[in-house]
Design an enzyme around this catalytic site. Structure first.
Site, PDB file in Angstrom:
ATOM      1  N   ASP A 138       4.902   0.772   9.285  1.00 36.46           N
ATOM      2  CA  ASP A 138       6.367   0.955   9.213  1.00 36.46           C
ATOM      3  C   ASP A 138       6.935   1.007  10.754  1.00 36.46           C
ATOM      4  OD1 ASP A 138       8.838   1.945   7.438  1.00 36.46           O
ATOM      5  OD2 ASP A 138       8.981   2.956   9.185  1.00 36.46           O
ATOM      6  N   LYS A 192      13.393  -2.660  10.632  1.00 38.42           N
ATOM      7  CA  LYS A 192      14.631  -2.290  10.103  1.00 38.42           C
ATOM      8  C   LYS A 192      15.676  -2.882  10.930  1.00 38.42           C
ATOM      9  CE  LYS A 192      12.345   2.042   8.759  1.00 38.42           C
ATOM     10  NZ  LYS A 192      11.249   2.344   9.749  1.00 38.42           N
ATOM     11  N   PRO A 198       0.999  -1.153  -0.043  1.00 38.81           N
ATOM     12  CA  PRO A 198       0.200   0.034   0.092  1.00 38.81           C
ATOM     13  C   PRO A 198       1.050   1.252  -0.167  1.00 38.81           C
ATOM     14  CG  PRO A 198      -0.880  -1.592   1.604  1.00 38.81           C
ATOM     15  CD  PRO A 198       0.554  -1.978   1.045  1.00 38.81           C
ATOM     16  N   HIS A 254      18.633  -0.184   8.392  1.00 44.05           N
ATOM     17  CA  HIS A 254      18.212   1.291   8.667  1.00 44.05           C
ATOM     18  C   HIS A 254      18.910   2.355   8.129  1.00 44.05           C
ATOM     19  CE1 HIS A 254      15.438   2.943  12.056  1.00 44.05           C
ATOM     20  NE2 HIS A 254      15.794   3.806  11.124  1.00 44.05           N
ATOM     21  N   TYR A 285      12.727   2.046  17.206  1.00 47.43           N
ATOM     22  CA  TYR A 285      11.854   2.820  17.732  1.00 47.43           C
ATOM     23  C   TYR A 285      11.392   2.409  19.161  1.00 47.43           C
ATOM     24  CZ  TYR A 285      11.595   4.353  12.836  1.00 47.43           C
ATOM     25  OH  TYR A 285      11.982   4.491  11.654  1.00 47.43           O
ATOM     26  N   LEU A 333       0.419   4.271   1.009  1.00 49.24           N
ATOM     27  CA  LEU A 333       0.519   4.896   2.088  1.00 49.24           C
ATOM     28  C   LEU A 333       0.443   4.107   3.442  1.00 49.24           C
ATOM     29  CD1 LEU A 333      -1.464   8.275   2.526  1.00 49.24           C
ATOM     30  CD2 LEU A 333      -1.639   6.492   4.536  1.00 49.24           C
ATOM     31  N   GLY A 334       1.250   4.278   4.178  1.00 46.34           N
ATOM     32  CA  GLY A 334       1.385   3.466   5.526  1.00 46.34           C
ATOM     33  C   GLY A 334       1.492   4.315   6.578  1.00 46.34           C
ATOM     34  N   LEU A 335       1.628   3.815   8.033  1.00 48.75           N
ATOM     35  CA  LEU A 335       1.660   4.540   9.003  1.00 48.75           C
ATOM     36  C   LEU A 335       3.077   4.451   9.599  1.00 48.75           C
ATOM     37  CD1 LEU A 335       0.236   5.882  11.563  1.00 48.75           C
ATOM     38  CD2 LEU A 335      -0.112   3.582  12.573  1.00 48.75           C
ATOM     39  N   GLY A 336       3.531   5.576   9.903  1.00 46.05           N
ATOM     40  CA  GLY A 336       4.994   5.524  10.671  1.00 46.05           C
ATOM     41  C   GLY A 336       4.846   5.606  11.955  1.00 46.05           C
TER      42      GLY A 336
HETATM   43  N1  LIG Z   1      14.342   5.188   7.765  1.00 49.52           N
HETATM   44  C1  LIG Z   1      14.594   6.071   8.597  1.00 49.52           C
HETATM   45  O1  LIG Z   1      15.568   6.238   8.853  1.00 49.52           O
HETATM   46  C2  LIG Z   1      13.391   6.949   9.179  1.00 49.52           C
HETATM   47  C3  LIG Z   1      13.810   8.169   9.785  1.00 49.52           C
HETATM   48  C4  LIG Z   1      12.579   8.984  10.319  1.00 49.52           C
HETATM   49  C5  LIG Z   1      11.435   8.365  10.028  1.00 49.52           C
HETATM   50  N2  LIG Z   1      11.047   7.177   9.385  1.00 49.52           N
HETATM   51  C6  LIG Z   1       9.824   6.617   9.357  1.00 49.52           C
HETATM   52  O2  LIG Z   1       8.971   7.421   8.767  1.00 49.52           O
HETATM   53  C7  LIG Z   1       7.891   7.732   9.389  1.00 49.52           C
HETATM   54  C8  LIG Z   1       7.453   9.190   9.283  1.00 49.52           C
HETATM   55  O3  LIG Z   1       8.366  10.261   9.543  1.00 49.52           O
HETATM   56  P1  LIG Z   1       8.231  11.041  10.908  1.00 49.52           P
HETATM   57  O4  LIG Z   1       7.682  10.442  12.013  1.00 49.52           O
HETATM   58  O5  LIG Z   1       9.762  11.666  11.256  1.00 49.52           O
HETATM   59  O6  LIG Z   1       7.559  12.319  10.517  1.00 49.52           O
HETATM   60  P2  LIG Z   1       6.287  13.155   9.732  1.00 49.52           P
HETATM   61  O7  LIG Z   1       5.373  11.911   9.402  1.00 49.52           O
HETATM   62  O8  LIG Z   1       6.707  13.709   8.509  1.00 49.52           O
HETATM   63  O9  LIG Z   1       5.461  13.959  10.891  1.00 49.52           O
HETATM   64  C9  LIG Z   1       5.111  13.416  11.720  1.00 49.52           C
HETATM   65  C10 LIG Z   1       4.528  14.823  12.527  1.00 49.52           C
HETATM   66  O10 LIG Z   1       3.372  15.112  12.103  1.00 49.52           O
HETATM   67  C11 LIG Z   1       2.378  15.348  12.753  1.00 49.52           C
HETATM   68  N3  LIG Z   1       1.332  15.123  11.890  1.00 49.52           N
HETATM   69  C12 LIG Z   1       0.689  13.808  11.400  1.00 49.52           C
HETATM   70  N4  LIG Z   1      -0.380  14.157  10.662  1.00 49.52           N
HETATM   71  C13 LIG Z   1      -0.469  15.386  10.596  1.00 49.52           C
HETATM   72  C14 LIG Z   1      -1.586  16.223   9.831  1.00 49.52           C
HETATM   73  N5  LIG Z   1      -2.364  15.700   8.989  1.00 49.52           N
HETATM   74  N6  LIG Z   1      -1.480  17.494  10.028  1.00 49.52           N
HETATM   75  C15 LIG Z   1      -0.537  18.339  10.782  1.00 49.52           C
HETATM   76  N7  LIG Z   1       0.426  17.483  11.409  1.00 49.52           N
HETATM   77  C16 LIG Z   1       0.384  16.043  11.437  1.00 49.52           C
HETATM   78  C17 LIG Z   1       2.391  14.224  13.713  1.00 49.52           C
HETATM   79  O11 LIG Z   1       1.812  14.551  15.201  1.00 49.52           O
HETATM   80  P3  LIG Z   1       0.813  13.779  15.918  1.00 49.52           P
HETATM   81  O12 LIG Z   1       1.098  12.341  16.028  1.00 49.52           O
HETATM   82  O13 LIG Z   1       0.269  14.431  16.889  1.00 49.52           O
HETATM   83  O14 LIG Z   1      -0.587  13.642  14.393  1.00 49.52           O
HETATM   84  C18 LIG Z   1       3.959  14.351  14.064  1.00 49.52           C
HETATM   85  O15 LIG Z   1       4.502  15.318  14.966  1.00 49.52           O
HETATM   86  C19 LIG Z   1       8.397   7.469  11.111  1.00 49.52           C
HETATM   87  O16 LIG Z   1       7.217   7.503  11.978  1.00 49.52           O
HETATM   88  C20 LIG Z   1       9.019   6.271  10.700  1.00 49.52           C
HETATM   89  O17 LIG Z   1       8.286   5.122  10.583  1.00 49.52           O
HETATM   90  C21 LIG Z   1      12.331   6.245   9.051  1.00 49.52           C
END
Ligand SMILES: NC(=O)c1ccc[n+]([C@@H]2O[C@H](COP(=O)([O-])OP(=O)(O)OC[C@H]3O[C@@H](n4cnc5c(N)ncnc54)[C@H](OP(=O)(O)O)[C@@H]3O)[C@@H](O)[C@H]2O)c1
Length: 312
Positions: A43, A77, A13, A110, A48, A15-18
């Site tokens: 994800d 990861k 899919p 990772h 984490y 679009l997934g959930l982080g």
């Molecule tokens: N491979 C890697 O090295 C790596 C690094 C970083 C992240 N990741 C993965 O990518 C995922 C996403 O990245 P991320 O968590 O860093 O950042 P992101 O998804 O870009 O942003 C998350 C932030 O946005 C807020 N948010 C979510 N939906 C929103 C909306 N519709 N409107 C306004 N704000 C919103 C969330 O707050 P609320 O929870 O309060 O809604 C949270 O503070 C991670 O969770 C992880 O699974 C992977």
């Protein structure tokens, strides 16, 4: 587009959930709510620190017959302290046990950064292992073993640049099928996208909403005027515009939220379509800006720099 097709026709899919920075006490509700409203891609990562709670939520969703295991796409990861061929299967075993699963859909290295066993986040040079001592090709052999044992359906990498990919390709029997990297309208990664296409690899965009951790308010993605104007015109939220832009480039997105309304809002991005004109305006926002800058891998006399990680 709602899914990315893999070489064996499996579909992820789009679009997934982080789940990064989803606190263990919040992530259970977030994952269960997400599955209830229709998310089918989660994800995760050992790093984490919440895979047990994610596993409890997945287990509960299956118990409540909201979904079957086969309906879900679960990514995890390999943490940096488990680089090296012999360390991959033990790390996968822990992740599978925590997630209460007998296979993963996708397992990623990772970071192209190796840490001494037991290190969560490094503080000094001796916490690191240079890649000359534990080459990526060696860790990749361990990743291939997970695939050959049938405990993982697809394998890939995360935060890899062109050189890292090239190195793996020199010995890979099974080529990586995914590179998960930071991507959003401020960081469009055009060269890396072309390289991944050349290697027939998909991309997943992490931090697709700008991660919302940067203190510099002039660089808040969701407050950008172009994004806000398009959002208003299309009756979308700024977050939906950012997600739709990346999805329409053929890239998966994994926005994190632990808030029910925002979980739904993010998923509903799939009901919207940006026009070619919107896409062209958003294309113009690229500034090569990383919200997750990789500087946390830099310590005095250490073997890694952010510059070397990102640039070829
Ligand atoms: N491979 C890697 O090295 C790596 C690094 C970083 C992240 N990741 C993965 O990518 C995922 C996403 O990245 P991320 O968590 O860093 O950042 P992101 O998804 O870009 O942003 C998350 C932030 O946005 C807020 N948010 C979510 N939906 C929103 C909306 N519709 N409107 C306004 N704000 C919103 C969330 O707050 P609320 O929870 O309060 O809604 C949270 O503070 C991670 O969770 C992880 O699974 C992977």
């Amino acid at each position: 587009m709602t899914a990315l097709k893999f070489r064996n026709n499996d579909e992820m899919p789009i679009l997934g959930l982080g789940t990064f920075r989803s606190e263990p006490n919040e992530v259970y509700d977030a994952v269960l709510s997400a599955i209830k409203i229709g998310y089918r891609h989660i994800d995760c990562a050992a790093a984490y620190g919440n895979e047990k709670e994610v596993g409890n939520a997945i287990g509960e969703a299956i118990k409540q017959r909201l979904v079957t295991r086969e309906d879900l796409w679960v990514t995890s990861k390999l943490w940096n302290a488990s680089h090296g061929e012999e360390n991959v299967i033990p790390a996968l075993n822990t992740t599978l046990k925590d997630l209460q699963l007998d296979y993963l859909d996708l397992y990623l290295i990772h970071w192209p950064v190796a840490l001494r066993k037991g290190t969560e986040m490094p503080e000094k040079a001796c916490d690191f292992i240079p890649l000359s001592e534990v080459p990526l090709t060696n860790t990749w052999k361990g990743m291939e073993a997970t695939l050959e044992q049938g405990r993982v359906k697809h394998i890939g990498v995360s935060n890899f640049n062109e050189n890292h990919l090239k190195e793996i390709m020199t010995t890979a029997v099974h080529r990586p099928e995914m590179n998960q990297v930071e991507m959003h309208p401020f960081l469009q990664q055009k060269e890396l996208k072309a390289i991944c296409a050349h290697y027939d690899m998909h991309l997943t965009a992490y931090a697709p909403l700008g991660s919302l951790v940067d203190d510099n308010s002039s660089l808040r993605l969701l407050e950008n005027d172009t994004i806000k104007t398009i959002a208003e015109a299309r009756h979308m939220s700024p977050a939906q515009v950012a997600l739709a832009y990346t999805i329409q480039r053929g890239i998966a997105v994994i926005p994190k939220s632990t808030n029910e309304a925002r979980l739904l809002q993010n998923l509903e991005t799939l009901n919207h379509m940006l026009t070619e004109e919107d896409m062209a305006l958003l294309k113009g926002l690229d500034k090569g800006h990383r919200f997750i800058d990789g500087k946390f891998w830099e310590v005095e006399n250490g073997p890694y720099t952010a510059e070397k990680i990102w640039n070829t």
